[in-house]
Enzyme design. Structure first.
Site: not given
Ligand code: SAJ
Length: 441
Positions: A18, A124, A157-158, A209, A216, A263
């Site tokens: 990031i 995060t 958020r990539v 976030k 997901r 993540c």
């Protein structure tokens, strides 16, 4: 004094997946960037205009940024207009957030903070981090937080593999410790972010976030549970999902060998850690997804114990056991998902470890995105030579161009276990393979 518009000097701490793309993006939009990392090799590579990770087009962008003179690396922070913290927030054995890198990074900038500076946390983090961990450290500068020093959380958020596109196009959420902080960060990120920017408070941004990735993870757990159910009742979960998703309000995710990456496999635990008695579904989903490598291992074992030791008569003979009596298992793909070079939390690594714990198997691996790993073969065919089972672990694009006739000749027993529904099972069966599919009974 407050943060004002214009070209800025920005100190970015943490040059990972990031921090580095973000640094290159700001630099190619005219800002002066000092990229700080504790790893001298990363810093040296950066100063030569090179990168040590793979992400499409990142090498070109970083090279352009360094050549322009707007991006350089250092192991030490220095005075700047803005500081962006994008260091890792790993998880401990006890499934708690390890915030030590954030703490060290925040402490390291304290001597360089000046009135009018902006401090942004991108990492995060568990809800409450900006308020209860970052701000108390920054207060050591003696600056008044919210007026002399503006502070905000701006979570990334990539999607790895599409980082450069998503950095620009994705909507972003910015959570300030006050409105002024949020607005200043928005103005800075506006230099390259084309997506909508939404302002909120820091703790809400932290929670957003975490919930994005948790959403997901929970949905994938549902798909994985469906896969286990379908294996039991003798239908294909892939067919069920394809048809159920024709409903306008249904979007079942894809089952697979487990959930990896830094993540989805990590972030839900940051919520569970805070509210263990309430976050029941979130915790159960993590457990289901973490159980998938073991499920793949069990299926592989049952395929190996059910199948013949050699091929059907007339199709060629090859010993299915090595000289030491071990059965050879080939695993294609070890990264946590397709077309990237990242193995963090990869479920396939866990699968490999399960095989390694047993003495009955010899493992061979091939992954076109990985240059070094134990049991690594130079191509698919040498990896499959003498193998009794080939497990497709990752649906890399490169695996869509396999010479299956050659593969068949190389294998001792032509068993395939496809964990991604990536290959054409009918075609493989016609070629003589025994095609097994995760999620199909
Ligand atoms: N996976 C499945 N089934 C699916 C989708 C994914 O099993 O239907 C698995 C993948 O194989 C992989 C894991 O989930 O092992 C995670 O992959 P991913 O593509 O879902 O996500 P990441 O971890 O690469 O990136 C996510 C993204 N979050 C969301 O899409 C909500 C990204 O936007 C975040 O920026 C990133 O996490 C992050 O850094 O937090």
């Amino acid at each position: 004094m407050v943060f004002i518009n214009g070209k800025k000097k920005i100190c970015i701490l943490g040059l990972g997946y990031i921090g580095l793309p973000t640094a290159a993006m700001f630099a190619t939009h005219g800002h002066k960037i000092v990229g700080v990392d504790i790893n001298q090799k990363i810093v040296d590579a950066l100063n030569e205009g090179k990168i040590t990770i793979y992400e499409p087009y990142l090498d070109i962008l970083v090279h352009a940024a360094v050549t322009s003179g707007n991006l350089r690396g250092s192991t030490q922070p220095e005075e700047a207009d803005a500081f962006i913290i994008s260091v890792p927030t790993p998880i401990t054995e006890e499934k708690a957030a390890d915030m030590s890198y954030v703490e060290i990074a925040a402490e390291s900038i304290v001597p360089y903070l000046r009135p009018g500076n902006l401090v942004i946390l991108e990492s995060t983090s568990p809800p409450g981090t900006v308020k209860n961990l970052l701000v108390p450290i920054l207060e050591k500068s003696g600056l008044k937080i919210g007026t002399e020093l503006l502070v905000a959380h701006c979570p990334e958020r990539v999607l790895p593999g599409k980082i450069l596109i998503e950095l620009v196009e994705n909507p972003r959420i910015i959570g300030g410790i006050n409105q002024e902080s949020a607005e200043a960060v928005r103005d800075l990120y506006r230099t390259f972010v084309k997506g909508e920017i939404y302002l909120t408070d820091a703790t809400t941004a932290e929670m957003c976030k975490l919930m994005e990735n948790t959403y997901r993870d929970v949905n994938i757990a549902l798909a994985n549970e469906l896969a286990l159910i379908c294996e039991n009742i003798g239908v294909s979960a892939w067919e069920v999902i394809k048809l159920a998703n024709k409903h306008p309000r249904v979007n079942i995710h894809q089952p697979g060998p487990g959930v990896g990456g830094h993540c989805l496999a990590v972030d839900p635990w940051f919520i569970v850690e805070k509210v263990p008695d309430t976050a029941k579904l979130i915790k159960l989903s993590r457990i289901i997804n973490d159980s998938m490598p073991m499920h793949v291992f069990e299926r592989a074992k049952s395929i190996l114990s059910a199948g013949p030791d050699t091929r059907e008569p007339g199709t060629g003979e090859m010993a299915a056991h090595g000289s030491d009596g071990k059965k050879k298992v080939t695993i294609l793909g070890i990264t946590y998902k397709a077309n990237i070079d990242d193995t963090r939390e990869s479920p396939i690594i866990k699968l490999i470890e399960l095989f390694e714990e047993q003495t009955d198997y010899e493992i061979s691996i091939y992954d076109p995105h990985i240059a070094e790993y134990r049991h690594l073969a130079k191509d698919i065919y040498s990896a499959a030579h003498g193998s009794s089972l080939l497990i497709l672990g990752v649906n890399h694009e490169a695996f869509s161009k396999v010479d299956f006739e050659l593969l068949y000749k190389e294998m001792a027993c032509p068993n395939i276990l496809d964990t991604r529904n990536f290959w054409n099972g009918d075609m493989l069966s016609k070629l003589g393979f025994k095609y097994h599919l995760l999620g199909r009974g």
